[in-house]
Design an enzyme around this catalytic site. Structure first.
Site, PDB file in Angstrom:
ATOM      1  N   CYS A 103      12.301 137.599 116.156  1.00  0.00           N
ATOM      2  CA  CYS A 103      11.550 136.593 115.390  1.00  0.00           C
ATOM      3  C   CYS A 103      10.991 135.475 116.262  1.00  0.00           C
ATOM      4  CB  CYS A 103      12.430 136.012 114.298  1.00  0.00           C
ATOM      5  SG  CYS A 103      13.141 137.297 113.261  1.00  0.00           S
ATOM      6  N   HIS A 139       9.655 129.645 111.853  1.00  0.00           N
ATOM      7  CA  HIS A 139       9.809 131.052 111.491  1.00  0.00           C
ATOM      8  C   HIS A 139      10.313 131.114 110.047  1.00  0.00           C
ATOM      9  CE1 HIS A 139      11.016 135.108 111.164  1.00  0.00           C
ATOM     10  NE2 HIS A 139      12.309 134.856 111.242  1.00  0.00           N
ATOM     11  N   ASN A 190      10.481 137.776 105.380  1.00  0.00           N
ATOM     12  CA  ASN A 190      10.657 137.571 106.819  1.00  0.00           C
ATOM     13  C   ASN A 190       9.834 138.633 107.565  1.00  0.00           C
ATOM     14  OD1 ASN A 190      11.563 137.532 109.470  1.00  0.00           O
ATOM     15  ND2 ASN A 190      13.714 137.273 108.936  1.00  0.00           N
TER      16      ASN A 190
END
Ligand code: UT7
Length: 332
Positions: A115, A256, A286
């Protein structure tokens, strides 16, 4: 005098198909209420069967290049951040993407930082430009995570979505609207917090992969959550302090997008207002390395990202890896 690096454009792409919390209720033992309350996610996008990560990346990259007014001949380095590349592990997704965009004969490389991948890619682009080794770098975060999600594991399958985001980073002789600072970090001590255990040299693909579901992403969610909040908060405090910037000077905090509770905790620790904190997790879930550039693109398309806006980016993910960036947007 060394050149400065500027982010001159952003772009993004999401596949058409969506997967809602209600859809997931029919697949695993979960509820819309649990997912919404614990993560803030309502829906996510899923790549079509014939769409691989480079296909998502292509649309995002094309848009970013058009907005920057640069053609394939202007790009002298392509960096793709992804944990769901087209192939395992060769050729790189960056090579596939560069070819499709008509970018020829220049370096193309993948970054594997989960990520945090987009921030890692940005730090490389900045370093290449400031050292004089590149003038115009295309950076992309792109993920077809749905290909690596175990849709029998309610602890992970509710979280992840597919998508891509891109940015053009260009050299400038003026210090105005530059990428001011990028900070990256990693700690392999917690390598098993987020892991895709099978297919590599530790557990090769010809082993008993299916039985153990080890070709899929696995996560120790609650432990990851706690480390994420602590690390992200410290990281953004450090990058602000070392540049003498206060949180109130940030126009948009673009973290993020893993879980709205993590984002809120970090935003609160910095004393940021709701207006400053960008939240897209509800509609995309996500999307790992793609989440930050997708969020930047959302801001841009809403007319909220203007030249000179001060941005604070922040990410945390498997590795463990983390990173933050402070920049003034240079796009029109
Ligand atoms: O992007 C890279 C970094 N990733 C992250 O930062 C993700 C970090 N982690 C998280 O976002 C959260 O930890 C999750 C959303 C994954 C989980 O939320 P949590 O509040 O940490 O829940 P938990 O794992 O502690 O589980 C609490 C309960 C458990 O049941 P018991 O043991 O209390 O009976 C789980 O079995 O919730 C249960 N549970 C679920 N229930 C309904 C776990 N997943 C689900 C689900 N639906 N999907």
């Amino acid at each position: 005098m060394r050149p400065y690096a500027q982010m001159v454009s952003v772009g993004a792409y999401v596949p058409e198909k969506t997967l809602s919390n209600r859809d997931l209720e029919r697949m695993v033992d979960t509820t819309d209420e649990w997912i919404t309350k614990r993560t803030g996610i309502q829906t996510r996008h899923i790549a079509a069967e014939d769409e691989a990560t480079s296909d998502l990346a292509y649309h995002a990259a094309k848009q970013a290049m058009e907005r920057a007014g640069v053609g394939p001949e202007a790009i002298d380095l392509v960096i793709v951040a992804s944990i769901s590349g087209d192939y395992l592990f060769m050729p790189s997704t960056a090579c596939v993407l560069a070819h499709r965009l008509g970018i020829k004969g220049v370096g193309a490389l993948d970054v594997l930082a989960a990520c945090s991948g987009f921030i890692y890619a940005l730090s490389s682009a900045k370093a290449y430009i400031e050292s004089g080794m590149a003038r115009c770098v295309l950076i992309v975060g792109a993920e077809a995570l749905s290909r690596f999600v175990d849709y029998t594991d309610r602890g992970t399958c509710i979280l992840f979505g597919d998508g891509a985001g891109a940015a053009v980073i260009r050299a400038s002789e003026s210090p105005e609207n530059r990428v001011v600072d990028v900070k990256i970090g990693a700690d392999g001590e917690f390598q098993d917090f987020l892991i895709t255990p099978g297919g590599g040299s530790r557990h090769p693909a010809h082993g008993a992969l299916d039985k153990a579901h080890c070709q899929f992403m696995q996560m120790r969610g609650n432990e990851t959550f706690k480390v994420a909040v602590k690390t992200l908060t410290q990281d953004v405090q450090t990058i602000l302090a070392r540049n003498g910037v206060s949180a109130s000077e940030i126009k948009h905090f673009v973290p993020h997008q893993a879980n709205y509770r993590i984002i809120k905790a970090v935003g609160d620790a910095l004393g940021l207002s709701e207006e400053q904190v960008v939240m897209t997790v509800a509609k995309y879930g996500n999307t790992s390395a793609a989440s930050i550039p997708m969020a930047l693109n959302d801001l841009y398309e809403a007319g909220r990202l203007k030249k000179g806006d001060r941005l604070l980016l922040d990410a945390f993910g498997g590795g463990l890896t983390w990173g933050s960036a402070l920049l003034d947007f240079a796009g029109d």
